[in-house]
Design an enzyme around this catalytic site. Structure first.
Site, mmCIF file in Angstrom:
data_model
loop_
_atom_site.group_PDB
_atom_site.id
_atom_site.type_symbol
_atom_site.label_atom_id
_atom_site.label_comp_id
_atom_site.label_asym_id
_atom_site.label_seq_id
_atom_site.Cartn_x
_atom_site.Cartn_y
_atom_site.Cartn_z
ATOM 1 N N HIS A 188 35.683 2.679 -4.689
ATOM 2 C CA HIS A 188 36.789 2.267 -5.576
ATOM 3 C C HIS A 188 37.308 3.436 -6.404
ATOM 4 C CE1 HIS A 188 36.442 -2.058 -4.660
ATOM 5 N NE2 HIS A 188 35.151 -1.825 -4.596
ATOM 6 N N ASN A 217 36.998 -8.824 -6.010
ATOM 7 C CA ASN A 217 37.830 -8.220 -4.967
ATOM 8 C C ASN A 217 39.013 -9.145 -4.688
ATOM 9 O OD1 ASN A 217 36.553 -5.761 -4.207
ATOM 10 N ND2 ASN A 217 35.024 -6.868 -3.038
#
Ligand code: NDP
Length: 484
Positions: free
Chosen positions: A55, A127
């Site tokens: 990420h 997510n």
């Protein structure tokens, strides 16, 4: 195949499993004594300086959560009480690319939220998909390695990705989402968020429930085709950061409807799917989503490094009324996230303005690199000189029994658990004909990469035939493989 060496710990001790962590029974929590697991996770978190290992590329904005429905029968958490309004930060991200990589790459999107509540920070690190590729943290670093770069060429390698996925059938559900057009969203404003894990909620009377979170975009889901995503990757690699910040700057404030699914605590044991398995959803027909409020993003950060790059989300930050569950991936992340922040930012990352809670901090933790808030006496507990004291009445709901032998094992299977049933439902019941066409062409495009060997293509076809025969056949045809 040449003979393969035995995996070892960094001290050269042979590893007993590449797949399973030590847990109390197949479904129980994981153990701190699992040195191999701890070493894998801790070592993995220290692989890069200074960007996030996963990420890395992201952006975000501030806003507020407004609760409109009464869910006090399920949780006593103050941020979820009817009428509560809580300031928050949301960071979106891709998973595998580095800090400068393209926003429109095919990838899940991180959806990390920090709520600055009157009971301390509550972080929900989700997510844009409701499931994940693996269900045991023992495999997490291996999974991410397979998505990033080879050791020899420093290239990403589609063959390596399919090697991991086809060797890990539990990935099939998430790979179906990834290869669908939801793998290339138009903008961050057009994605749903999911807490993904199962969490514990408990009310003021100590009654316990299991909960899943869904954050439905009020802008509607919008995706890019593979061709559109590829074009934007070269023409505007920062397309998603630009879209969010320009919309907010122009007063066009995106919002999401907050929904929960609630399961009675006792129902978990006999539910048809293991409700703690991160590769599974709770079908809406079994547990209908309930609207409880909305959040809106309305303020851009003023300094990207200070407020986004140094933002630190940790799934272990629970406030009273919310707790963890026996979801093994969640258990791993409880350790892994704060550990990565200590490494990336330093032990005092919670003193930075973006991470600092909006309530006073009274702790006996002190000093360390770059401390800014210095400790005061007394520096120990217990003491008789007026230092802070803990409140045992706050411990209550997170109490439940676990028992079992220490094992390295898959979860106990519930009656309908398998790796392919839920992705099959997605293919057969949910996707439109156009969605199906795009899913097949996205898989074929990815597996047609020159790096993917002929042998791997056969594994790819078998993987998708296990999801659904017609899906596998269409992939085979696209890859030029005849026969069944
Ligand atoms: P439902 O028919 O009740 O719900 C299916 C859900 O799938 C929709 O509500 C929507 O949820 C989501 N969806 C719609 N279009 C797409 C798409 N193109 N790609 C991915 N997801 C889409 O079915 P079930 O709850 O019984 O689930 C069936 C399958 O749907 C599951 O196996 C799972 O693969 C998928 N799914 C289920 C979710 C859940 O939490 N139950 C959530 C998302 C997908 P949303 O608005 O959240 O996108």
């Amino acid at each position: 195949m040449t003979e393969r060496p035995t995996t070892t710990t960094n001290a050269g001790i042979a590893a007993p499993s590449d797949e399973f962590s030590q847990s109390v029974g197949p479904d129980g929590p994981l153990l701190l004594q699992d040195h191999y697991l701890i070493q894998k996770m801790a070592h993995f978190n220290r692989e890069r300086v200074p960007e996030r290992v996963v990420h890395a590329k992201g952006g975000g904005a501030y806003g507020h959560l407004q609760i409109t429905e009464d869910v006090s029968q399920f949780t006593k958490a103050k941020l979820f009480q009817k009428g509560a309004r809580t300031d928050m930060l949301l960071r979106f991200s891709t998973v595998a690319g580095e800090l400068g990589s393209a926003d429109t790459a095919r990838d899940p999107r991180g959806f990390a939220m920090k709520f600055y509540t009157e009971e301390g920070n509550y972080d929900l690190v989700g997510n844009n998909t409701p499931v994940f590729f693996v269900r045991d943290p023992q495999k997490f670093s291996d999974f991410i390695h397979s998505q990033k770069r080879r050791s020899d060429t420093h290239l990403r390698d589609n063959n390596m990705q399919w090697d991991f996925w086809t060797g890990s059938p539990e990935s099939a559900h998430q790979v179906t989402f990834l290869m669908s057009d939801r793998g290339t969203p138009s903008t961050w404003r057009n994605v749903n968020g999911y807490g993904s894990h199962t969490f514990l909620w408990y009310n003021a009377g100590g009654e316990k429930f299991w909960v899943k979170y869904h954050f439905k975009t009020d802008q509607g889901i919008k995706n890019l085709t593979a061709a559109e995503a590829d074009a934007l990757a070269s023409s505007d690699p920062d397309h998603h950061i630009r879209d969010l910040s320009s919309a907010i700057a122009a007063g066009d404030h995106p919002s999401w409807t907050v929904q929960i699914q609630i399961m009675q605590f006792e129902d978990a044991a006999d539910y048809r799917f293991n409700p703690f398995d991160l590769t599974k959803v709770w079908p809406h027909g079994d547990y209908p989503p309930i609207n409880i409020g909305k959040f809106t993003l309305n303020r851009n950060p003023e300094n990207y490094f200070a407020e986004i790059e140094q933002s630190a989300f940790e799934p272990a930050n629970f406030v009273p009324g919310i707790g963890s569950s026996p979801d093994k991936m969640l258990q791993g992340r409880l350790f892994s996230y704060p550990d990565t922040h200590r490494y990336r930012i330093g032990p005092n990352y919670l003193q930075l303005p973006v991470n600092r809670p909006k309530v006073p901090v009274h702790t006996y933790n002190k000093d360390g690199a770059m401390t800014y808030v210095n400790s005061t006496d007394p520096v120990y507990a217990p003491n008789t000189v007026g230092g802070p004291v803990a409140d045992p009445s706050l411990w209550g709901g997170e109490v439940y029994g676990v028992a079992g032998e220490i094992v390295r094992s898959a979860y106990t299977l519930h009656s309908e658990d398998d790796d392919y049933g839920q992705p099959r439902a997605l293919w057969e019941k949910v996707l439109s004909d156009t969605d199906k066409e795009h899913l097949v062409s996205n898989i074929v495009g990815h597996a047609s990469n020159p790096a993917v060997t002929a042998e791997m293509k056969l594994r790819v076809v078998e993987y998708w035939r296990n999801v659904a025969k017609d899906l596998g056949d269409r992939v085979a045809s696209g890859l030029g493989i005849n026969g069944s």
